[in-house]
Design an enzyme around this catalytic site. Structure first.
Site, PDB file in Angstrom:
ATOM      1  N   HIS A 154       0.823  -1.211   0.000  1.00 35.28           N
ATOM      2  CA  HIS A 154       0.000   0.000   0.000  1.00 35.28           C
ATOM      3  C   HIS A 154       0.861   1.267   0.000  1.00 35.28           C
ATOM      4  O   HIS A 154       0.426   2.319   0.476  1.00 35.28           O
ATOM      5  CB  HIS A 154      -0.956   0.031   1.208  1.00 35.28           C
ATOM      6  CG  HIS A 154      -1.779  -1.202   1.349  1.00 35.28           C
ATOM      7  ND1 HIS A 154      -2.910  -1.442   0.601  1.00 35.28           N
ATOM      8  CD2 HIS A 154      -1.612  -2.294   2.140  1.00 35.28           C
ATOM      9  CE1 HIS A 154      -3.422  -2.613   0.931  1.00 35.28           C
ATOM     10  NE2 HIS A 154      -2.643  -3.162   1.856  1.00 35.28           N
ATOM     11  N   SER A 275      14.985  21.372 -16.111  1.00 36.85           N
ATOM     12  CA  SER A 275      13.815  22.224 -16.313  1.00 36.85           C
ATOM     13  C   SER A 275      14.246  23.501 -17.024  1.00 36.85           C
ATOM     14  O   SER A 275      15.339  24.017 -16.784  1.00 36.85           O
ATOM     15  CB  SER A 275      13.183  22.563 -14.964  1.00 36.85           C
ATOM     16  OG  SER A 275      12.283  23.651 -15.089  1.00 36.85           O
ATOM     17  N   LYS A 281      16.345  21.387 -10.986  1.00 36.67           N
ATOM     18  CA  LYS A 281      15.625  20.158 -11.251  1.00 36.67           C
ATOM     19  C   LYS A 281      16.484  19.089 -11.933  1.00 36.67           C
ATOM     20  O   LYS A 281      17.300  19.368 -12.790  1.00 36.67           O
ATOM     21  CB  LYS A 281      14.402  20.426 -12.136  1.00 36.67           C
ATOM     22  CG  LYS A 281      13.305  21.238 -11.467  1.00 36.67           C
ATOM     23  CD  LYS A 281      12.694  20.537 -10.276  1.00 36.67           C
ATOM     24  CE  LYS A 281      11.917  19.302 -10.655  1.00 36.67           C
ATOM     25  NZ  LYS A 281      10.754  19.579 -11.525  1.00 36.67           N
ATOM     26  N   GLU A 288       9.516   8.278 -17.001  1.00 38.72           N
ATOM     27  CA  GLU A 288       8.162   8.763 -17.263  1.00 38.72           C
ATOM     28  C   GLU A 288       7.725   8.455 -18.694  1.00 38.72           C
ATOM     29  O   GLU A 288       6.566   8.110 -18.933  1.00 38.72           O
ATOM     30  CB  GLU A 288       8.099  10.264 -16.984  1.00 38.72           C
ATOM     31  CG  GLU A 288       8.248  10.594 -15.503  1.00 38.72           C
ATOM     32  CD  GLU A 288       8.456  12.069 -15.229  1.00 38.72           C
ATOM     33  OE1 GLU A 288       8.460  12.443 -14.045  1.00 38.72           O
ATOM     34  OE2 GLU A 288       8.622  12.851 -16.185  1.00 38.72           O
TER      35      GLU A 288
END
Length: 459
Positions: A154, A275, A281, A288
Site C-alpha cells: 500500500h 527544467s 531540477k 516517465e
C-alpha cells in the site's frame, strides 16, 4: 501495374489507391517476402510445376533485388504493397519466368507467411533484449546481496527486505515475459504458404518442402483458417503489453526511489533531464516516457482484438490493419527495454539511506509478534500485544529498537533479552529463509535460480 488489374476496365481512383496502399509500412517485410518467394519457387521446381531454368532465373533475380534494397541502390516505391513491388521488379528484370513465381500462391497466404516470418524473428529479438535486461538486474542484485531496504505494501513501509530480493522480483517478471514470447513462437511458427486464397491449390505442390526451407516448425492444417488467422499478432502484442506493464512498474519505483523524499537511488545524469525554468531540477524523464508508452502498446493490442472480432471467414482487407500497430509496438518495446537496460547499468544505490529507512516506522513489528508466537502465544493474541506496543512507542516517541527489555516485559512476560536482536532490520530480513524470502541466503539462491533459467531461454 496492379497484379489484379485485368478484370477492370478503368484504373483505380487516385484517392482509393492511396487509401488502399500498404507499401508505406509493409515494405519492412521485403526480406521475408523474398525469402518466402525463394522457398516457394524452389518447391515449385522440385514438384515440376515450373522448370529448373525458370527457378534459376527467379532465384537470381530475387537475390539481386534483395542485395540492391539492402545496399540502398533500389528504393522501394511506386507499388500497392511490398509483394507487388517485388514481383513487378522481378518480372521487369527476368521477363516471363518472373510471372511464374506466383503459381500455386495467393497474396493471402503470401502475406500471412511473410508476416509470420517477420514476427518470428522479432519475438526472438525481444527475448534477447529481455535477457540483457535480466542480466543487468542480476548484476545489481549480486552487488547488493548484503544490503537491506524497506519493502512496501500500500506504498507504506511493511517489512525489511534484502536489496537483491527486490531486483530478483523484477527479474522474475521479465523471465516470464521472455518465456511468454518463446511459448508464443510455438503458434507463430506455423506456415500458411500453400493455402492459396482460401481453399488450397490444385497444383501438385509439397508444402513440407517449403516448410523445411523456411524452417517452420509446422504446416497449417486448414487453409480457411491459415489465411485469416491473426491470433499470433494478438498474442505477440499481448506479450509486448506485459513487458511494458512490468517496465512501467519498475519506472514507478525508479521515479519514487530517486526522489528527494526517498533518496534510495541516484539517477545517472546522462539519463536525466532538467527544467527550462527551475535550474535545480533533475527529472526522471526516461522513466516517465517508458511509463507513458505503456498505454500506446496496450492500444495496439485492443486495436487488433477489435479488428479480428467480427471478420467472417476467410481473408478480408481488415487484416491489413494488423501491421502498423505491431510495427509500432515492436519498436516501442525494443526501445523501452534497451534504454532502461542502459540506464540501470549506471544507476547507483544509496545503501545507508535504504538501510536507515528499513529500520524505521516499526517495520519489525511482525517479527515481535512472531517472537511471541514462537514462544507459545497464539498469533492473534501476539498481534494484539504488538499493536499495543506500537501505540506505546508512538505515545512515548520511541522505536521498537530503542525500547528496553523491561518495557517489553511490561506488555508480556514472555519477552526475553533476545527480543532486542529480533527488532534489527538486517536480522529481520535474514530470518526469512523460506524459498523466495528476504534472507541473504534466499536472495542468493534466487540469483542462482534466475541465472540457470536465463541460460535456458533459447529458441
Amino acid at each position: 501495374m496492379k497484379l489484379w488489374q485485368g478484370r477492370f476496365a478503368t484504373p483505380i481512383a487516385a484517392d482509393a489507391d492511396a487509401f488502399n496502399e500498404s507499401l508505406s509500412f509493409d515494405k519492412k517485410l521485403y526480406k521475408a517476402d523474398i525469402t518466402a518467394s525463394l522457398a516457394h519457387s524452389e518447391m515449385l521446381a522440385r514438384c515440376n510445376v515450373i522448370s529448373n531454368e525458370d527457378k534459376t532465373a527467379i532465384h537470381q533475380g530475387l537475390k539481386e533485388i534483395l542485395a540492391e534494397i539492402e545496399s540502398g541502390k533500389l528504393i522501394i516505391q511506386g507499388q500497392e504493397d511490398i509483394h507487388s513491388f517485388v514481383e513487378n521488379e522481378l518480372v521487369s528484370r527476368i521477363g516471363e519466368a518472373g510471372k511464374r513465381l506466383h503459381t500455386a500462391r495467393s497474396r493471402n497466404d503470401q502475406v500471412a507467411t511473410d508476416f509470420r516470418l517477420y514476427v518470428r524473428e522479432s519475438a526472438k529479438e525481444i527475448v534477447n533484449l529481455l535477457k540483457n535486461l535480466i542480466a543487468t538486474l542480476v548484476d545489481i542484485a549480486q552487488k547488493h546481496v548484503n544490503n537491506v531496504m524497506p519493502g512496501y505494501t500500500h506504498l507504506r513501509k511493511a517489512q525489511p527486505i534484502n536489496c537483491a530480493q527486490y531486483f530478483n522480483a523484477y527479474s522474475e517478471m521479465f523471465l516470464r515475459d521472455a518465456q511468454r514470447f518463446l511459448d508464443a513462437l510455438k503458434r507463430i511458427d506455423v506456415m500458411p504458404l500453400g493455402s492459396g486464397a482460401l481453399a488450397g491449390t490444385s497444383y501438385p505442390i509439397d508444402r513440407e518442402i517449403t516448410r523445411e526451407l523456411l524452417n517452420f516448425k509446422a504446416v497449417s492444417q486448414n487453409s480457411l483458417d491459415a489465411v485469416s488467422d491473426r491470433d499470433f499478432v494478438a498474442e505477440y502484442l499481448f506479450a509486448c503489453s506485459l513487458v511494458v506493464a512490468h517496465l512501467s512498474r519498475l519506472c514507478e519505483d525508479t521515479i519514487l526511489y530517486t526522489s528527494t523524499e526517498f533518496g534510495f537511488w541516484e539517477m545517472p545524469d546522462a539519463y536525466s533531464t532538467g527544467s527550462s525554468i527551475m535550474p535545480q531540477k533533475k527529472n526522471p524523464d526516461i522513466s516517465e516516457l517508458v511509463r507513458g508508452k505503456t498505454g500506446r502498446v496496450y492500444g495496439h493490442l485492443m486495436a487488433i482484438l477489435t479488428t479480428i472480432k467480427g471478420v467472417p471467414l476467410a481473408y478480408n482487407k481488415d487484416f491489413q490493419e494488423d501491421k502498423e500497430g505491431l510495427f509500432d509496438a515492436e519498436k516501442t518495446v525494443k526501445d523501452c527495454i534497451a534504454i532502461y537496460t542502459s540506464m540501470l547499468q549506471q544507476i547507483t544505490l544509496n545503501v545507508k539511506r535504504m538501510e536507515k529507512a528499513a529500520a524505521e516506522d516499526f517495520t519489525c513489528a511482525t517479527d515481535v509478534a512472531d517472537y511471541l508466537a514462537k514462544h507459545g502465544v497464539p498469533f492473534r493474541t501476539a498481534h494484539g500485544v504488538v499493536g499495543k506496543i506500537v501505540r506505546y512507542c508512538l505515545n512515548e516517541n520511541k522505536t521498537l529498537e530503542s525500547m528496553t527489555l523491561e518495557e517489553y516485559r511490561e506488555h508480556s512476560e514472555v519477552f526475553q533479552a533476545d527480543v532486542l536482536t529480533v527488532v534489527k532490520a538486517k536480522n529481520s530480513a535474514n530470518a526469512r529463509e523460506s524459498v523466495g524470502g528476504s534472507s541473504r541466503q534466499s536472495a542468493k539462491a534466487g540469483i542462482k535460480s534466475i541465472k540457470a533459467r536465463l541460460k535456458k531461454l533459447t529458441y
